[in-house]
Motif scaffolding. Sequence first.
Motif, short mmCIF file in Angstrom:
data_model
loop_
_atom_site.label_atom_id
_atom_site.label_comp_id
_atom_site.label_asym_id
_atom_site.label_seq_id
_atom_site.Cartn_x
_atom_site.Cartn_y
_atom_site.Cartn_z
N TRP A 1 -11.38 14.97 40.71
CA TRP A 1 -11.26 16.43 40.67
C TRP A 1 -12.55 17.03 40.09
N SER B 1 5.71 20.35 40.42
CA SER B 1 4.53 19.62 40.88
C SER B 1 3.30 20.52 40.81
N ASP B 2 2.17 19.90 40.50
CA ASP B 2 0.91 20.63 40.44
C ASP B 2 0.38 20.88 41.84
N THR B 3 -0.38 21.96 41.96
CA THR B 3 -0.98 22.29 43.25
C THR B 3 -2.47 22.59 43.09
N ASP C 1 -8.07 12.77 38.26
CA ASP C 1 -8.74 13.79 37.44
C ASP C 1 -10.26 13.63 37.45
N TYR D 1 -1.48 18.71 44.41
CA TYR D 1 -2.55 18.10 43.62
C TYR D 1 -2.36 16.60 43.69
N TYR E 1 -8.83 25.89 42.13
CA TYR E 1 -8.00 25.93 40.93
C TYR E 1 -6.96 24.82 40.96
N HIS E 2 -6.74 24.23 39.82
CA HIS E 2 -5.64 23.28 39.64
C HIS E 2 -4.54 24.05 38.93
N ARG E 3 -3.44 24.27 39.64
CA ARG E 3 -2.32 25.03 39.10
C ARG E 3 -1.22 24.07 38.65
N SER E 4 -0.91 24.12 37.37
CA SER E 4 0.16 23.28 36.84
C SER E 4 1.49 23.98 37.02
N ALA E 5 2.49 23.21 37.40
CA ALA E 5 3.83 23.77 37.59
C ALA E 5 4.85 22.77 37.06
N THR E 6 6.06 23.23 36.88
CA THR E 6 7.12 22.39 36.37
C THR E 6 7.43 21.24 37.31
#
Length: 122
Positions: free
Chosen positions: A63, A82-84, A60, A103, A75-80
Motif C-alpha cells: 500500500w 471490511s476495509d475499502t 500494508d 482493501y 484513500y484506505h477507508r476502515s470500516a467495521t
Amino acid sequence: MNMGESDFLKVIEQGKKEGKEFIKWWRKESDFVDYELIDRYLQAEEAPHDFENFDLLDKDEMWEVLQEQVTGELYHRSATKSDTIEWQRIGEDGEKHTYVCPYNAHSIMSIFDSETKGETLL
C-alpha cells in the motif's frame, strides 16, 4: 543471488505464512524493480526469474509503494465489516472518476498495474 529453486520456494512459502502477498524483485543489472502478487509470480513460465535479489511485502507495505505511484487521490477507508480503497482519478474523458474496491492484495495490485501501466520501475 545464489539461491536454488527449492530454497527460494521455502522462503516464499514461509513469507506467505507470515502474511506476505507480494514480491518485489530486481535483476542483476539493477535496471528495474518489479512488483507482483506472489502467486501470479510463481505461475509465470519463467519463475523463478533470473533476479539479483527480492523482498516479500505484506498488504500494508505494498500500500505504501502504491501511494508513491498514484497520480490521483487514494484513500484506505476502515470500516467495521471490511476495509475499502477509494481511488479518484481523472479519466481519459477528462472527468473525475471514483472507484471503490476491497482493501485486498488483488485490488492493490490492479491499481498499481493501472497506474504504472504494467511497466517496471527504475
